[in-house]
Scaffold this active site. Structure first.
Site, PDB file in Angstrom:
ATOM      1  CE  LYS A  21      -2.760   0.529   3.461  1.00 11.03           C
ATOM      2  NZ  LYS A  21      -2.813   1.967   4.334  1.00 11.03           N
ATOM      3  NE  ARG A  26       6.167   6.510   0.471  1.00  5.62           N
ATOM      4  CZ  ARG A  26       4.871   6.149   1.947  1.00  5.62           C
ATOM      5  NH1 ARG A  26       3.957   5.546   1.784  1.00  5.62           N
ATOM      6  NH2 ARG A  26       4.907   6.671   3.067  1.00  5.62           N
ATOM      7  N   GLY A  93      -4.558   7.952   5.468  1.00  8.10           N
ATOM      8  CA  GLY A  93      -3.758   8.392   5.881  1.00  8.10           C
ATOM      9  C   GLY A  93      -3.141   9.114   4.887  1.00  8.10           C
ATOM     10  NE  ARG A 121      -5.790   8.415  10.603  1.00  5.93           N
ATOM     11  CZ  ARG A 121      -4.844   7.922  10.339  1.00  5.93           C
ATOM     12  NH1 ARG A 121      -5.189   6.976   9.247  1.00  5.93           N
ATOM     13  NH2 ARG A 121      -3.070   7.244  10.753  1.00  5.93           N
ATOM     14  CB  SER A 166       4.673  10.437  11.312  1.00  2.00           C
ATOM     15  OG  SER A 166       3.827  10.205  10.301  1.00  2.00           O
ATOM     16  CD  GLN A 168       0.068   8.178   7.190  1.00  2.96           C
ATOM     17  OE1 GLN A 168      -0.575   9.572   7.872  1.00  2.96           O
ATOM     18  NE2 GLN A 168      -0.162   7.603   6.572  1.00  2.96           N
ATOM     19  CG  ASP A 314       0.434  -0.229   9.575  1.00  2.17           C
ATOM     20  OD1 ASP A 314      -0.203   1.066  10.192  1.00  2.17           O
ATOM     21  OD2 ASP A 314       1.015   0.010   8.464  1.00  2.17           O
ATOM     22  NE  ARG A 390      -2.539  -1.984   8.648  1.00  2.00           N
ATOM     23  CZ  ARG A 390      -2.053  -2.198   7.568  1.00  2.00           C
ATOM     24  NH1 ARG A 390      -2.351  -3.533   7.277  1.00  2.00           N
ATOM     25  NH2 ARG A 390      -2.098  -1.203   6.719  1.00  2.00           N
TER      26      ARG A 390
HETATM   27  C1  S3P Z   1       2.507   4.943   6.281  1.00  2.00           C
HETATM   28  C2  S3P Z   1       2.967   4.716   7.573  1.00  2.00           C
HETATM   29  C3  S3P Z   1       2.762   4.347   9.033  1.00  2.00           C
HETATM   30  C4  S3P Z   1       1.803   3.418   8.958  1.00  2.00           C
HETATM   31  C5  S3P Z   1       0.500   3.885   7.717  1.00  2.00           C
HETATM   32  C6  S3P Z   1       1.085   4.083   5.902  1.00  2.00           C
HETATM   33  C7  S3P Z   1       2.813   5.611   5.308  1.00  2.00           C
HETATM   34  O1  S3P Z   1       2.051   6.026   9.114  1.00  2.00           O
HETATM   35  O2  S3P Z   1       1.304   3.512  10.228  1.00  2.00           O
HETATM   36  O3  S3P Z   1      -0.331   2.665   7.530  1.00  2.00           O
HETATM   37  O4  S3P Z   1       2.904   5.128   4.288  1.00  2.00           O
HETATM   38  O5  S3P Z   1       3.847   6.772   5.441  1.00  2.00           O
HETATM   39  P1  S3P Z   1       2.700   7.164  10.462  1.00  2.00           P
HETATM   40  O6  S3P Z   1       3.204   7.378   8.671  1.00  2.00           O
HETATM   41  O7  S3P Z   1       1.245   8.522  10.332  1.00  2.00           O
HETATM   42  O8  S3P Z   1       2.979   6.399  11.483  1.00  2.00           O
END
Ligand code: S3P
Length: 435
Positions: A21, A26, A93, A121, A166, A168, A314, A390
């Site tokens: 995913k 990306r 997210g 969130r 993080s 993200q 995760d 999940r």
């Molecule tokens: C992800 C980063 C994680 C993860 C999410 C996917 C990503 O979140 O929990 O399922 O693809 O960058 P965080 O970066 O908020 O921890």
């Protein structure tokens, strides 16, 4: 739709796990802003990824599928067009946070929304660094969705020390840095997944990265690439735990992503006594992959320390299930980030574990699970999943070791990341019933 998971006679066989995913998001975004046409194979066809794909289409990118691969006609960093409507990211997210970074450097306004869960969130974590870079991005009073972005006159690179681990947030900053003047440097105390760094490097960015520091220098363009997306390690995790806790099991998962920032679960399960072999190591672009063989095992309790947490964030829900069928008490330190995922995963898992009659408690930032060993059978119950994929898949795995069944509420949520979960599970011998 009703989804019931029942005791199985054991899992056997070999399967290929669908695309990752994080990497699928990306790949689509980087291909869309590159010059030329990229081909993406094994893209994850989940709701989360398709929402990002549709948003990119609304931004004027031509994306089409041919012979199982996706083709993306890149528009360059500045070639996206103003969307006619709000961009909708569903449950994701990753989609909304990464795209916020990219949209902050465009010369048009945009608004980003999502479903009920995503709308709750926290977005302050991306708004703050993006504003520091000069972006005009704002959320609701509570710093949640919808996010509104208006063009900024000047975006500058930043020196950012991440307050939380993080990927993200790090990635939102990196996408914004593609349109920034000057270098961006991001430092992290704990290591978060580095898929963005690897993908940027693959597309030709001037990027250097180590475990805790990422630097991006002025990068003029991305050159289109062919990408083969590795199998999703987080999806694999459900079947790994399923095979470990079910009798007579021996399964092989093919071409799974083995990025070192994602695979702490394997080491943890091996420490617990899991019979797991990793072999056929290879590379898909900049991402390592391998095959994983897992056999039924007698598991012992584990300790998850704060440094482990970002690497298996995760996988924690399904690791809690493994710990329920392990001997002894497992301890998890500083896992509060779980409260900010697609649901409050700590609460959802505690509720389900209570129904499984597994003693568990959260005190002084330590979560404890008193395992009942391999012969334990969970009583029957309805698992409340809070529409979290999940949580749903974790209790489906627990159902394989139940006295007669566990029912999973809102199983549609599984489509968020792993629409093939039930069918692939059945192929391996999971006793899943969907009616
Ligand atoms: C992800 C980063 C994680 C993860 C999410 C996917 C990503 O979140 O929990 O399922 O693809 O960058 P965080 O970066 O908020 O921890």
């Amino acid at each position: 739709m009703k989804f019931i998971s029942k005791p199985s006679e054991g899992l056997q066989g070999e399967i290929k796990i669908p695309g990752d995913k994080s990497i699928s998001h990306r790949a689509l975004i980087c291909a869309s802003i590159s010059e030329g046409t990229s081909k993406i194979s094994n893209l994850q066809e989940s709701e989360d990824v398709i929402n990002t794909l549709n948003s990119l289409k609304q931004l004027g990118v031509n994306i089409f599928k041919e012979n199982e691969s996706y083709f993306v006609e890149g528009k360059g960093f500045r070639g996206l067009k103003k969307p006619e409507n709000q961009l909708y990211f569903g449950n994701s997210g990753t989609g909304v946070r990464l795209m916020s970074g990219l949209l902050s450097i465009q010369n048009f306004s945009s608004s980003l929304t999502g479903d009920e869960s995503l709308s709750k969130r926290p977005m302050k974590r991306i708004i703050e660094p993006l504003v520091e870079m000069g972006a005009n991005i704002s959320g609701s009073k509570e710093d949640t969705l919808p996010l509104h972005i208006v063009p900024s006159k000047k975006i500058i690179g930043i020196n950012y020390e991440m307050p939380i681990a993080s990927a993200q947030v790090k990635s939102a900053i990196l996408f914004a840095s593609l349109g920034a003047k000057g270098e961006t440097k991001i430092t992290e105390k704990s290591i978060s997944r580095d898929h963005t760094e690897r993908m940027f490097e693959y597309f030709g960015a001037s990027i250097t990265y180590s475990a805790t520091e990422t630097k991006l220098k002025d990068t003029e363009k991305f050159i289109s690439q062919d990408i083969e997306v590795p199998g999703d390690f987080s999806s694999s995790a459900f079947f790994m735990v399923a095979a470990l806790i079910s009798k007579n099991s021996n399964i092989t998962l093919k071409e799974v992503g083995m990025n070192p920032s994602r695979i702490a679960l394997i080491n943890k399960l091996k420490e617990m006594g899991g019979n797991i072999q990793v072999f056929n190591h290879s590379l898909f672009g900049k991402e390592p992959i391998a095959d994983i063989n897992v056999k039924s095992s007698i598991l012992h309790a584990c300790e998850v320390v704060p440094e482990d947490v970002p690497n298996l964030i995760d996988e924690l829900p399904v690791l809690f299930v493994a710990c329920s069928f392990a001997e002894g008490t497992s301890n998890f330190y500083e896992i509060e980030e779980l409260k900010h995922k697609e649901s409050d995963r700590l609460k959802a898992m505690q509720e389900g574990l209570d129904k499984m009659k597994i003693n568990n408690f959260f005190e002084d930032s330590i979560f404890c699970i008193e395992g009942k060993g391999k012969d334990y059978k969970s009583p029957n119950f309805l698992a409340e999943t809070y529409y979290d994929h999940r949580i749903a898949m974790s209790f489906a795995i627990a159902g394989l070791n139940s006295s007669s069944s566990i029912e999973i509420s809102a199983p549609e949520s599984i489509n968020t990341s792993f629409p093939e979960f039930i069918d692939l599970g059945k192929t391996l011998g999971c006793n899943f019933e969907l009616s």
